[in-house]
Design an enzyme around this catalytic site. Structure first.
Site, short mmCIF file in Angstrom:
data_model
loop_
_atom_site.label_atom_id
_atom_site.label_comp_id
_atom_site.label_asym_id
_atom_site.label_seq_id
_atom_site.Cartn_x
_atom_site.Cartn_y
_atom_site.Cartn_z
N SER A 1 -11.43 5.15 2.67
CA SER A 1 -10.72 4.80 3.89
C SER A 1 -11.53 5.26 5.09
CB SER A 1 -9.35 5.50 3.91
OG SER A 1 -8.72 5.31 5.15
N VAL B 1 -4.01 -2.17 4.22
CA VAL B 1 -3.41 -3.10 3.26
C VAL B 1 -1.90 -2.84 3.13
CG1 VAL B 1 -3.51 -3.89 0.86
CG2 VAL B 1 -5.61 -3.23 2.04
N LYS B 2 -1.16 -3.91 2.92
CA LYS B 2 0.28 -3.84 2.70
C LYS B 2 0.55 -3.31 1.29
CE LYS B 2 0.91 -7.89 5.55
NZ LYS B 2 1.14 -9.33 5.57
N THR B 3 0.74 -1.99 1.18
CA THR B 3 1.00 -1.36 -0.11
C THR B 3 2.13 -0.35 0.06
OG1 THR B 3 -0.56 0.44 0.28
CG2 THR B 3 -1.42 -1.55 -0.82
N ASP B 4 2.53 0.26 -1.04
CA ASP B 4 3.56 1.29 -0.97
C ASP B 4 3.14 2.45 -0.07
OD1 ASP B 4 5.10 -0.22 -2.67
OD2 ASP B 4 4.74 1.03 -4.44
N ILE B 5 1.85 2.84 -0.14
CA ILE B 5 1.40 3.99 0.64
C ILE B 5 1.50 3.73 2.14
CG2 ILE B 5 -1.07 3.49 0.76
CD1 ILE B 5 -1.55 6.49 0.24
N LYS C 1 -10.15 11.90 1.15
CA LYS C 1 -11.05 10.74 1.22
C LYS C 1 -12.44 11.18 1.70
CE LYS C 1 -8.39 7.49 -0.32
NZ LYS C 1 -8.66 6.80 -1.58
N TYR D 1 -4.64 13.34 3.02
CA TYR D 1 -5.23 12.05 2.69
C TYR D 1 -6.63 11.94 3.30
CZ TYR D 1 -5.82 7.00 2.27
OH TYR D 1 -6.31 5.75 1.97
#
Length: 185
Positions: free
Chosen positions: A56, A140-144, A113, A109
């Site tokens: 990231s 990105v469209k994710t749960d996180i 990273k 996070y």
């Protein structure tokens, strides 16, 4: 919401506790490291082994001293990475992330990273027969991200695949963003 507004919203709705920070490092750094170590013999058995770590741009720290140390690919070691991670957790637990210049938002996070980026470079140096790189897939469209990202998982995944499919004998120890080689720091 634009990118900045989304990140502000995420920050307001996801304050880290010490336990969450510790679990975040365990997942995003140590978990990845242990999987890599377990699979390394298989990668080494390949005629063109490739290791692509999903990273990231948030791993690009702002603290100049930390950036310099993590960017010193010739001298950074796994042991020093783990010392830095322990130092981060102690500072986090003491409520002193600002004292040493650790990131305040999404701390664990970002630090995990940054450590994984450095570990990838250590691996690239140690195993020149492999292609070891990092890639930022984008927001990105994710749960996180609580599905607040701009990119679909397929769009983000295409960036990872593009790095995995770089020509044989190509770059190693690099960071990629938007399909191009970019800076780790």
């Amino acid at each position: 919401m634009d990118r900045v507004q989304r990140l502000e919203w995420l920050w307001k709705n996801s304050q880290e506790t010490y336990d969450a920070a510790k679990k975040g490092l365990q997942t995003n750094y140590y978990g990845t490291k242990y999987v890599i170590e377990a699979l390394l013999p298989l990668l080494q058995a390949s005629s063109d082994g490739r290791l692509i770590n999903v990273s990231s741009v948030l791993g690009q720290l702002r603290n100049e001293e930390l950036k310099q140390e993590l960017n010193d690919v010739d001298n950074i070691t796994e042991e020093r990475l783990e010392e830095l991670l322990d130092m981060f957790l102690k500072d986090f637990e003491a409520g002193a992330v600002d004292t040493r210049g650790w990131p305040r938002a999404f701390s664990a996070y970002k630090v995990a990273k940054a450590a994984m980026n450095a570990f990838s470079r250590i691996l690239a140096r140690r195993h020149p027969e492999l292609r070891v790189n990092c890639v930022h897939p984008g927001y990105v469209k994710t749960d996180i991200t609580i599905h607040s990202g701009f990119l679909t998982p397929e769009e983000g995944g295409s960036k990872v695949v593009a790095v995995a499919l770089l020509p044989e004998g190509g770059v190693t120890g690099a960071f990629f963003e938007d399909f191009k080689e970019s800076s780790f720091v």
